[in-house]
Motif scaffolding. Structure first.
Motif, short mmCIF file in Angstrom:
data_model
loop_
_atom_site.label_atom_id
_atom_site.label_comp_id
_atom_site.label_asym_id
_atom_site.label_seq_id
_atom_site.Cartn_x
_atom_site.Cartn_y
_atom_site.Cartn_z
N PRO A 1 0.83 -1.27 -0.10
CA PRO A 1 -0.19 -0.07 0.04
C PRO A 1 0.87 1.13 -0.05
N ARG A 2 1.99 1.28 0.71
CA ARG A 2 2.81 2.51 0.89
C ARG A 2 3.40 2.97 -0.46
N ARG B 1 0.79 4.36 -2.60
CA ARG B 1 0.27 5.71 -2.32
C ARG B 1 1.38 6.47 -2.76
N GLU C 1 -3.81 12.15 14.42
CA GLU C 1 -3.09 10.99 14.22
C GLU C 1 -3.74 10.28 12.94
N PHE D 1 -2.50 11.71 9.92
CA PHE D 1 -0.97 11.24 9.59
C PHE D 1 -0.99 9.78 9.19
N LEU D 2 -2.05 9.10 9.42
CA LEU D 2 -1.96 7.60 9.04
C LEU D 2 -1.82 7.23 7.76
N PHE E 1 1.40 10.67 5.99
CA PHE E 1 2.57 11.21 6.37
C PHE E 1 3.44 11.24 5.39
N ALA F 1 6.37 13.58 8.29
CA ALA F 1 7.32 12.97 9.26
C ALA F 1 8.83 13.39 8.62
N GLY G 1 12.38 10.17 10.63
CA GLY G 1 11.41 9.10 11.37
C GLY G 1 10.87 9.37 12.53
N LEU G 2 10.68 11.05 12.88
CA LEU G 2 9.85 11.45 13.96
C LEU G 2 8.63 12.21 13.23
N ILE G 3 7.40 12.34 13.94
CA ILE G 3 6.24 12.91 13.69
C ILE G 3 6.55 14.42 13.76
N GLU H 1 5.02 17.56 14.66
CA GLU H 1 3.47 17.73 15.18
C GLU H 1 2.51 18.81 14.53
#
Lengths: 359, 535
Positions: free
Chosen positions: B338-339, B342, B366, B369-370, B373, B379, B382-384, B386
Motif C-alpha cells: 500500500p505505501r 500511495r 493521528e 497522519f495515518l 505522512f 514525518a 523518522g519522527l512525527i 507535530e
C-alpha cells in the motif's frame, strides 16, 4: 443501583487516576489481610511501605531494584502496545546475563575498558536472540508468543543452572554452584558512593526518555500503536504486522537481556543459579501500572521495587512469609485492571426509573 | 402528537401499536432526544427520517430497551410500558434489524439466530422454522454457514430472519436496503408490505428517500434530537423530504459540463486473484481502465468480489497479483504494498470506517497522519512533525466541514457521516492521481453524502481517475461517467452511463453469464424501472 455508563471519549483524567486509585485500594485490602494475620495493619503497612525508604540507603536500594524493572517494562510496553504479548522477559533477562556474563568469565583476567561495553552488546544480543525464537514461531507458524516466550523462560533458567553447576562453576569456589566473580573491568561502576546504585540506573533513565521518543514521537512508534489498536487499518496503509512482531520482540528481548546483564555485572557480580527475583514477570505489572507509557513506567517501577524491599523487611521484622511480596503485586495488578474500566465508563448511582416519570 | 399527519392510517379510536410521548434522553454533552412524540398504528409502515446524529438510533435503542429514556413514556397498545431490556422488547413483540449487525462472527447462522431468541428448546425445530421463514420471504441463507464467511448483504438477511421468527408486532429496520440489488429491494418491500397487511407495524429508517416514498404511509422527521415535522411521503418529493431533514435547501451535485477524459491512469488487465478469506470470492479476469477525469462505478451485490477487488487495488492482499495486472499511471504496481502505491499518487478509502479507514481511539490528527505522512511530508527523520500534522487535520476539518470538537478528538467519537467526510477529505487533500473508494456514502446522511459526491466530482474535474465501488445504484447514476458490474468475481464490460438502464444493471448484478453485450430486460423487471429513476 450502581451502573456503568459508557463515556463518549476515553477519560484522560482516569487514565492517570486509575493507578492511584488502584494503589489506594491495594493498601486498604493489604491492611485487611495484615489484620487477619494478627498484625496491626498500620504497623504492618508502615513496615512494608515507609520503613524501607525512610533513610537514604533505603532510597538508593529502591533505585537498584527499580532499574531492571523499568528497563524491561519499557521494552515490554512497546510490544503490548502492538498486541505482542511477550511474557518471557525473565528468560530473556537470563539469556542476556549468560551471554554478557559469559564474556566476562572468558576474559576473567582482562583489564580492558572495552570489556564492559562488549558485555552490554552481548547481553542485549542474548536477550534479543532468546526473544527471536517466539518471533520466528509467531511469524512463521502463527504460534502464540505468550506460550512460547513463557516456556522458553524455564529453558533459559535451567540452562543457567546447568552452566553454574557444571562448565562455568568457579574452580576456586569450594564447589558452590557459582561462577567466578567477574573481573573489575566487567563490573558496572557505582555512580553514588556508599550505595549500590550503578551505571545501569542512569541507563534506565536514558531508556525511559528514548522509549518515550520512540513511542510518542516516532513513525515506528506510531506504526506499532496502529497495529495494536486497529490491525486492519495497519494493513490498509501497509504497516506490516509481522515486522512489528519482530521489532517489538527483539527490542523487548534486548532490553530484558541488558537488564539481566546489569544485575550480574552490578549488584551480583557473578553468575548464580538465581539472578532475578522475578523481575521479568513483575515488569509486566510495571508496564501496565505505568499505562504502557515510559514515563509512567518509571513511577510504576519505583512502586513495584518498593514491594520487593517491603517484603524483605516484613520477613525480617514481622516474621511474615516472603509470599507477601507476590500477594501485594497480585492485588495491585488486579485492582489496576479493574480500575481501568473507569477510563471507558463512568459510574452512575441511582436507578433509572427515579429520574423518569414511570406510570 | 403528530398523529394528524396520516389520518387514513388511524383506525378509528383504536390504540396505536406504539405511541412515543415526550421522550427525552441526554448523553454527556448532548441532548440526543428532546421531547419526541409520535405514534405508529398497527399495519402502518412509518418512516423515521433524519440526518446522522439527529437522534434516530437513540430513539430506536430506547424503544428496543437498549437505553432507558430520561423522561417520557412509551405506550404499547394503549398501555404505558417500561422496557428494561431487549429481552422485554422482544417479549412484547418488537423486532429490530440493526444498522450495525450484532452478530458473532465465529458462530453459524443458526446459532446466531438461536442466541437472539428468548427461548430455544430444540435446535432442529428452530432450523425447520428458519428454513420456512427463508422460503416464505425469499431470503436464501444456509443455516450452517459461519457468519465471518458471509457478505454484508447475507448478514443482514440473518437479522431480518431472526426478527421474523418472533412474529413481531412492530418491526424496526435501520437502513435495510443499502446492501441489496433493486430487485432484492423490491422483494424486501413485498415482504414488508405483506407483513403490514398482516397487521405488523413497521418503523422504517432510511436515507433513501425514494424508497421511503415508495413504501411508507407516514414519516416523522427528526433534526437535532427534535421532531421537526411529519409528512406523507407519497405526497412529497425526495428533495423536499431531504430539505426537511437537513433544514436547508439541497443542491444536486454539479457534474459540470461534458468532461474531457485524459490518459488511462488506473489500468487493470486480466486480474485474477485467489481470495485471502476462506469463503471469499476469487477475482476472475478483471479488466478495467479509468482515465483521468473519469469516475467509474463498480456496481454489484455485496459479496461478489468487491471487497477483494478493493483489497487487490489497495495492495492489502496476501496473495500477489500477476505482474502488470495492475498499473497506476502506466507503472506496474502489482507487487507493491500500500505505501508504495500511495507514493505513486494512489489513494484508497475502504468501506469500513472504524478500524479500517481510521483508528477509532486515535485522534483525528493521528488519523490524518495515518495515510498522509509521506505525501504530505508529516514525518522527518523518522519522527512525527507535530505542527504540520495538526494543521493538516485542521485543514481537512475546515475544508470538508467535519463537525467535531477539534483535531484532538478521537475518531470514534465522530458520527459516521462526519468521520467519512474526514476520511474522504484526508485522501482528497493529498491530491491523488487515482482514487479508489468503496461505498463512499454507506450509512451517511443526505447532507454529508451530497458533500462527498460533490468532492468526488470536483476531484475528477481536476484530472484524477476515480473508481467508486458502490452498492447504491442511485449514487452510481448520480456521479459516475461509466459503470461496470461485478458478479461472482467477474466483471462486465464498461458501459457509458448514458446508454445503460437501471434494469440492465440489475440483471448484470444477478449474473453475467449470457448477458454480456446485449441485455434484454425480462418483462417482470420493468415494473421496478421507474422506482429508482433519477429526478
Amino acid at each position: 443501583m450502581v451502573r456503568l455508563e459508557p463515556r463518549r471519549q476515553h477519560s484522560q483524567a482516569m487514565v492517570y487516576l486509575s493507578p492511584v486509585l488502584a494503589i489506594f485500594m491495594t493498601l486498604v485490602v493489604g491492611g485487611i489481610i495484615f489484620a487477619f494475620m494478627g498484625k496491626n495493619p498500620f504497623d504492618a503497612l508502615y513496615t512494608f511501605f515507609i520503613l524501607p525508604i525512610n533513610n537514604s540507603y533505603g532510597i538508593s536500594e529502591l533505585f537498584v531494584k527499580a532499574t531492571p524493572l523499568v528497563i524491561i517494562a519499557v521494552g515490554l510496553a512497546m510490544g503490548f502496545r502492538a498486541n505482542v504479548w511477550n511474557i518471557g522477559a525473565e528468560g530473556q533477562l537470563t539469556m542476556g546475563a549468560i551471554f554478557g556474563g559469559g564474556l566476562a568469565l572468558y576474559f576473567h583476567d582482562s583489564e580492558s575498558a572495552l570489556l564492559l561495553p562488549a558485555m552490554f552488546v552481548l547481553g542485549a544480543i542474548g536477550g534479543a536472540f532468546w526473544a527471536s525464537i517466539p518471533a520466528l514461531l509467531r511469524t512463521k507458524f502463527n504460534a502464540n508468543e505468550i506460550l512460547t516466550s513463557l516456556m522458553l523462560t524455564y529453558v533459559a533458567t535451567l540452562f543457567l543452572s546447568f552452566l553454574v553447576h557444571g562448565p562455568w562453576r568457579n574452580p576456586e569456589g569450594f564447589n558452590f554452584p557459582e561462577s567466578r566473580p567477574f573481573p573489575d573491568a566487567g563490573l558496572l561502576p557505582i555512580i553514588y558512593d556508599g550505595t549500590r546504585v550503578h551505571l545501569g540506573t542512569a541507563i534506565a533513565v536514558f531508556v525511559v526518555i528514548a522509549g518515550w521518543l520512540l513511542l510518542s514521537k516516532s513513525v515506528i512508534g506510531f506504526q506499532l500503536r496502529v497495529v495494536g489498536k486497529a490491525p486492519q487499518a495497519a494493513r490498509h496503509v501497509g504497516f506490516r504486522q509481522k515486522r512489528m512482531v519482530w521489532f517489538t520482540l527483539l527490542l523487548g528481548g534486548a532490553l530484558a537481556g541488558l537488564a539481566g546483564l546489569f544485575e550480574v555485572s552490578g549488584p551480583i557480580g557473578q553468575l548464580q543459579p538465581q539472578i532475578s527475583p522475578g523481575y521479568g514477570f513483575t515488569a509486566i505489572i510495571v508496564a501496565f501500572l505505568g499505562r504502557l507509557h515510559p514515563v509512567g513506567i518509571l513511577f510504576g517501577g519505583l512502586i513495584m521495587a518498593l514491594t520487593y524491599l517491603g517484603g524483605e523487611l516484613a520477613q525480617i521484622t514481622l516474621g511474615l512469609p516472603n509470599a507477601v511480596t507476590g500477594l501485594f503485586q497480585g492485588i495491585l495488578l488486579f485492582f489496576l485492571l479493574a480500575c481501568d474500566v473507569l477510563t471507558k465508563y463512568r459510574i452512575r448511582f441511582g436507578s433509572i426509573a427515579a429520574k423518569g416519570r414511570t406510570a | 402528537m403528530t398523529g394528524d399527519a396520516g389520518a387514513e392510517a388511524m383506525k378509528g379510536n383504536a390504540p396505536a401499536q406504539l405511541e412515543v410521548r415526550g421522550v427525552t434522553k441526554a448523553f454527556p454533552g448532548c441532548l440526543a432526544n428532546d421531547d419526541i412524540s409520535f405514534r405508529i398504528e398497527p399495519g402502518e409502515i412509518h418512516a423515521l427520517l433524519g440526518e446522522n446524529g439527529a437522534g434516530k438510533s437513540t430513539l430506536v435503542k430506547i424503544i428496543y430497551g437498549v437505553l432507558q429514556a430520561d423522561q417520557g413514556d412509551l405506550i404499547w397498545e394503549g398501555k404505558p410500558v417500561t422496557i428494561h431490556s431487549p429481552h422485554d422488547a422482544r417479549e412484547m413483540g418488537v423486532g429490530l434489524v440493526f444498522q450495525h449487525f450484532s452478530l458473532f462472527e465465529t458462530m453459524t447462522v443458526l446459532e446466531n439466530i438461536a442466541l437472539a431468541m428468548n427461548d430455544v428448546r430444540d435446535m432442529a425445530v428452530l432450523r425447520q422454522k428458519v428454513i420456512e421463514v427463508e422460503k416464505t420471504y425469499g431470503l436464501p441463507l444456509d443455516p450452517d454457514r459461519h457468519v465471518y464467511t458471509l457478505s454484508v448483504g447475507e448478514r443482514q438477511r440473518i437479522e431480518i430472519v431472526r426478527c421474523l421468527l418472533q412474529n413481531p408486532k412492530l418491526l424496526i429496520l435501520d437502513e435495510p436496503t443499502s446492501v441489496l440489488t433493486p430487485q432484492e429491494v423490491e422483494k424486501l418491500f413485498e415482504t414488508l408490505r405483506r407483513l403490514a397487511d398482516e397487521g405488523c407495524a413497521i418503523l422504517y429508517i432510511s436515507h433513501k428517500l425514494h424508497e421511503v416514498k415508495a413504501l411508507c404511509q407516514r414519516a416523522t422527521v427528526l433534526r437535532g434530537g427534535k421532531v421537526v415535522g411529519g409528512c406523507d411521503p407519497r405526497e412529497e418529493t425526495a428533495k423536499s423530504m431531504a430539505e426537511m431533514m437537513i433544514g436547508q435547501k439541497l443542491t444536486a451535485p454539479d457534474r459540470g459540463k461534458q468532461r474531457e477524459f485524459g490518459d488511462v491512469r488506473l489500468d487493470v488487465t486480466d486480474l485474477s486473484l485467489i481470495s485471502d478469506e476462506q469463503f471469499g470470492t476469487h477475482l476472475k479476469n478483471i479488466n478495467l481502465k479509468v482515465r483521468g477525469g473519469e469516475i467509474m462505478g463498480v456496481a454489484g451485490v455485496a459479496g461478489n468480489g468487491q471487497n477483494e477487488l478493493f483489497q487487490a487495488l489497495a495492495g492489502e492482499t496476501e496473495h500477489e497479483a500477476a505482474p502488470d495486472s495492475i498499473k497506476i499511471d502506466g507503472k506496474s504496481v502489482a507487487h507493491f504494498g500500500p505505501r508504495r502505491r500511495r507514493r505513486l499518487g494512489a489513494a484508497f478509502v475502504p468501506e469500513e470506517r472504524n478500524g479500517h479507514g481510521a483508528v477509532p481511539d486515535m485522534s483525528l490528527s493521528e488519523n490524518g497522519f495515518l495515510t498522509a505522512f509521506r505525501r504530505m511530508a508529516l514525518a522527518a527523520r523518522g519522527l512525527i512533525r507535530e505542527v504540520p500534522t495538526r494543521s493538516f487535520a485542521d485543514n481537512i476539518i475546515k475544508t470538508f466541514d467535519v463537525r467535531t470538537t477539534g483535531a484532538g478528538a478521537e475518531a470514534g467519537s465522530l458520527s459516521g457521516g462526519n468521520l467519512q467526510k474526514f476520511i474522504v477529505g484526508r485522501e482528497i487533500l493529498q491530491d491523488p492521481g487515482v482514487l479508489v473508494i468503496s461505498q463512499p456514502t454507506w450509512g451517511v446522511d443526505a447532507g454529508a453524502a451530497s458533500a462527498i459526491h460533490q468532492a468526488l466530482l470536483d476531484l475528477a474535474a481536476k484530472g484524477t481517475a476515480v473508481l467508486v465501488i458502490s452498492q447504491d445504484l442511485d449514487e452510481i447514476f448520480a456521479i459516475c461517467d461509466s459503470v461496470v458490474v461485478m458478479s461472482e468475481g467477474k466483471m462486465s464490460k464498461p458501459r457509458p452511463m448514458a446508454d445503460v438502464s437501471i434494469e440492465e444493471i440489475g440483471l448484470l448484478m444477478g449474473g453475467l453469464h449470457d448477458l454480456e453485450g446485449n441485455a434484454t430486460p425480462a418483462n417482470d423487471m420493468e415494473e421496478t424501472g421507474g422506482r429508482v429513476g433519477q429526478a
